[in-house]
Design a protein around this motif. Structure first.
Motif, PDB file in Angstrom:
ATOM      1  N   LEU A  43     -30.556 -34.209  24.701  1.00  0.00           N
ATOM      2  CA  LEU A  43     -30.085 -32.830  24.766  1.00  0.00           C
ATOM      3  C   LEU A  43     -29.519 -32.502  26.152  1.00  0.00           C
ATOM      4  O   LEU A  43     -28.461 -31.874  26.270  1.00  0.00           O
ATOM      5  N   ALA A  44     -30.189 -32.964  27.190  1.00  0.00           N
ATOM      6  CA  ALA A  44     -29.713 -32.718  28.550  1.00  0.00           C
ATOM      7  C   ALA A  44     -28.383 -33.425  28.798  1.00  0.00           C
ATOM      8  O   ALA A  44     -27.453 -32.845  29.374  1.00  0.00           O
ATOM      9  N   TYR A  45     -28.281 -34.678  28.361  1.00  0.00           N
ATOM     10  CA  TYR A  45     -27.033 -35.416  28.561  1.00  0.00           C
ATOM     11  C   TYR A  45     -25.885 -34.827  27.747  1.00  0.00           C
ATOM     12  O   TYR A  45     -24.738 -34.773  28.213  1.00  0.00           O
ATOM     13  N   SER A  46     -26.166 -34.378  26.549  1.00  0.00           N
ATOM     14  CA  SER A  46     -25.092 -33.796  25.741  1.00  0.00           C
ATOM     15  C   SER A  46     -24.619 -32.462  26.323  1.00  0.00           C
ATOM     16  O   SER A  46     -23.427 -32.156  26.285  1.00  0.00           O
ATOM     17  N   THR A  47     -25.550 -31.685  26.883  1.00  0.00           N
ATOM     18  CA  THR A  47     -25.159 -30.433  27.540  1.00  0.00           C
ATOM     19  C   THR A  47     -24.292 -30.713  28.756  1.00  0.00           C
ATOM     20  O   THR A  47     -23.272 -30.048  28.977  1.00  0.00           O
ATOM     21  N   LEU A  48     -24.674 -31.715  29.532  1.00  0.00           N
ATOM     22  CA  LEU A  48     -23.877 -32.090  30.703  1.00  0.00           C
ATOM     23  C   LEU A  48     -22.495 -32.590  30.288  1.00  0.00           C
ATOM     24  O   LEU A  48     -21.485 -32.224  30.900  1.00  0.00           O
ATOM     25  N   ALA A  49     -22.429 -33.393  29.235  1.00  0.00           N
ATOM     26  CA  ALA A  49     -21.142 -33.889  28.753  1.00  0.00           C
ATOM     27  C   ALA A  49     -20.255 -32.748  28.267  1.00  0.00           C
ATOM     28  O   ALA A  49     -19.036 -32.739  28.515  1.00  0.00           O
ATOM     29  N   ALA A  50     -20.845 -31.765  27.605  1.00  0.00           N
ATOM     30  CA  ALA A  50     -20.069 -30.614  27.131  1.00  0.00           C
ATOM     31  C   ALA A  50     -19.539 -29.795  28.302  1.00  0.00           C
ATOM     32  O   ALA A  50     -18.392 -29.322  28.268  1.00  0.00           O
ATOM     33  N   LEU A  51     -20.349 -29.618  29.338  1.00  0.00           N
ATOM     34  CA  LEU A  51     -19.891 -28.870  30.513  1.00  0.00           C
ATOM     35  C   LEU A  51     -18.771 -29.605  31.243  1.00  0.00           C
ATOM     36  O   LEU A  51     -17.802 -28.978  31.694  1.00  0.00           O
ATOM     37  N   ILE A  52     -18.884 -30.918  31.342  1.00  0.00           N
ATOM     38  CA  ILE A  52     -17.824 -31.693  31.985  1.00  0.00           C
ATOM     39  C   ILE A  52     -16.542 -31.625  31.159  1.00  0.00           C
ATOM     40  O   ILE A  52     -15.448 -31.437  31.706  1.00  0.00           O
ATOM     41  N   ALA A  53     -16.676 -31.763  29.846  1.00  0.00           N
ATOM     42  CA  ALA A  53     -15.497 -31.678  28.980  1.00  0.00           C
ATOM     43  C   ALA A  53     -14.843 -30.305  29.064  1.00  0.00           C
ATOM     44  O   ALA A  53     -13.617 -30.191  29.110  1.00  0.00           O
ATOM     45  N   ARG A  54     -15.652 -29.263  29.113  1.00  0.00           N
ATOM     46  CA  ARG A  54     -15.105 -27.907  29.233  1.00  0.00           C
ATOM     47  C   ARG A  54     -14.373 -27.733  30.558  1.00  0.00           C
ATOM     48  O   ARG A  54     -13.321 -27.100  30.621  1.00  0.00           O
ATOM     49  N   THR A  55     -14.911 -28.311  31.610  1.00  0.00           N
ATOM     50  CA  THR A  55     -14.270 -28.215  32.918  1.00  0.00           C
ATOM     51  C   THR A  55     -12.940 -28.949  32.932  1.00  0.00           C
ATOM     52  O   THR A  55     -11.982 -28.509  33.562  1.00  0.00           O
ATOM     53  N   ILE A  56     -12.864 -30.047  32.225  1.00  0.00           N
ATOM     54  CA  ILE A  56     -11.613 -30.821  32.191  1.00  0.00           C
ATOM     55  C   ILE A  56     -10.579 -30.149  31.302  1.00  0.00           C
ATOM     56  O   ILE A  56      -9.413 -30.033  31.664  1.00  0.00           O
ATOM     57  N   VAL A  57     -10.989 -29.688  30.136  1.00  0.00           N
ATOM     58  CA  VAL A  57     -10.040 -29.127  29.174  1.00  0.00           C
ATOM     59  C   VAL A  57      -9.668 -27.685  29.504  1.00  0.00           C
ATOM     60  O   VAL A  57      -8.499 -27.301  29.445  1.00  0.00           O
ATOM     61  N   PHE A  58     -10.654 -26.870  29.886  1.00  0.00           N
ATOM     62  CA  PHE A  58     -10.419 -25.459  30.200  1.00  0.00           C
ATOM     63  C   PHE A  58     -10.885 -25.141  31.621  1.00  0.00           C
ATOM     64  O   PHE A  58     -11.888 -24.440  31.808  1.00  0.00           O
ATOM     65  N   PRO A  59     -10.179 -25.637  32.624  1.00  0.00           N
ATOM     66  CA  PRO A  59     -10.632 -25.420  33.998  1.00  0.00           C
ATOM     67  C   PRO A  59     -10.439 -23.965  34.441  1.00  0.00           C
ATOM     68  O   PRO A  59      -9.618 -23.230  33.890  1.00  0.00           O
ATOM     69  N   VAL A  62      -9.026 -23.041  40.986  1.00  0.00           N
ATOM     70  CA  VAL A  62      -8.044 -23.939  41.593  1.00  0.00           C
ATOM     71  C   VAL A  62      -7.811 -25.172  40.723  1.00  0.00           C
ATOM     72  O   VAL A  62      -6.705 -25.704  40.688  1.00  0.00           O
ATOM     73  N   LEU A  63      -8.830 -25.606  40.021  1.00  0.00           N
ATOM     74  CA  LEU A  63      -8.690 -26.795  39.176  1.00  0.00           C
ATOM     75  C   LEU A  63      -7.676 -26.583  38.055  1.00  0.00           C
ATOM     76  O   LEU A  63      -7.086 -27.543  37.561  1.00  0.00           O
ATOM     77  N   SER A  64      -7.425 -25.357  37.675  1.00  0.00           N
ATOM     78  CA  SER A  64      -6.446 -25.100  36.614  1.00  0.00           C
ATOM     79  C   SER A  64      -5.022 -25.402  37.062  1.00  0.00           C
ATOM     80  O   SER A  64      -4.136 -25.570  36.227  1.00  0.00           O
ATOM     81  N   ASP A  65      -4.789 -25.507  38.367  1.00  0.00           N
ATOM     82  CA  ASP A  65      -3.464 -25.872  38.870  1.00  0.00           C
ATOM     83  C   ASP A  65      -3.178 -27.363  38.712  1.00  0.00           C
ATOM     84  O   ASP A  65      -2.019 -27.771  38.706  1.00  0.00           O
ATOM     85  N   ALA A  66      -4.207 -28.173  38.596  1.00  0.00           N
ATOM     86  CA  ALA A  66      -4.033 -29.617  38.424  1.00  0.00           C
ATOM     87  C   ALA A  66      -3.638 -29.907  36.975  1.00  0.00           C
ATOM     88  O   ALA A  66      -4.072 -29.237  36.043  1.00  0.00           O
ATOM     89  N   SER A  67      -2.829 -30.937  36.802  1.00  0.00           N
ATOM     90  CA  SER A  67      -2.369 -31.284  35.450  1.00  0.00           C
ATOM     91  C   SER A  67      -3.488 -31.972  34.669  1.00  0.00           C
ATOM     92  O   SER A  67      -4.446 -32.496  35.241  1.00  0.00           O
ATOM     93  N   TYR A  68      -3.323 -31.960  33.345  1.00  0.00           N
ATOM     94  CA  TYR A  68      -4.305 -32.629  32.488  1.00  0.00           C
ATOM     95  C   TYR A  68      -4.350 -34.125  32.791  1.00  0.00           C
ATOM     96  O   TYR A  68      -5.408 -34.740  32.773  1.00  0.00           O
ATOM     97  N   LEU A  69      -3.182 -34.697  33.043  1.00  0.00           N
ATOM     98  CA  LEU A  69      -3.112 -36.133  33.318  1.00  0.00           C
ATOM     99  C   LEU A  69      -3.892 -36.496  34.576  1.00  0.00           C
ATOM    100  O   LEU A  69      -4.641 -37.480  34.582  1.00  0.00           O
ATOM    101  N   SER A  70      -3.764 -35.701  35.633  1.00  0.00           N
ATOM    102  CA  SER A  70      -4.498 -36.010  36.860  1.00  0.00           C
ATOM    103  C   SER A  70      -5.999 -35.826  36.660  1.00  0.00           C
ATOM    104  O   SER A  70      -6.796 -36.645  37.130  1.00  0.00           O
TER     105      SER A  70
END
Length: 107
Positions: A43-59, A62-70
């Motif tokens: 449960l802890a690892y899946s929550t962490l993975a979801a938070l990381i994925a959310r940060t990458i997909v919906f930043p 300042v992170l929203s200025d970076a492209s998806y590819l980067s």
């Protein structure tokens, strides 16, 4: 106004520390090989993975200025470094900050 802020801090502190105290008390009876422990670990690892994925997909910010590819490049490279370095968190963390800075500023 200041009384309500102090009260809010006290209530949230009490909630935080009481849950930690109950966790410390109940952890003595839980074996690391038990199904309950493995469930909470997953449960802890899946929550962490979801938070990381959310940060990458919906930043946000300042992170929203970076492209998806980067962002995707940095994550994949840092996962590679994580497994190469025998699951050390320090190297991928430092490398990700450096890579995002370089990719955002120079590409």
């Amino acid at each position: 106004m200041s009384t309500s802020i102090v009260l809010a801090i006290l209530v949230t502190s009490l909630a935080t520390f009481s849950s930690r105290l109950l966790g410390a008390i109940s952890s003595e009876r839980i074996k690391e090989t038990s199904k309950l422990f493995r469930y909470f670990n997953c449960l802890a690892y899946s929550t962490l993975a979801a938070l990381i994925a959310r940060t990458i997909v919906f930043p946000v910010g300042v992170l929203s200025d970076a492209s998806y590819l980067s962002r995707l490049t940095v994550v994949l490279f840092c996962l590679f470094i994580f497994f190469i370095s025998k699951r050390n968190f320090v190297y991928p963390t430092v490398i990700s900050a450096i890579m995002m800075t370089v990719l955002s500023n120079y590409l």
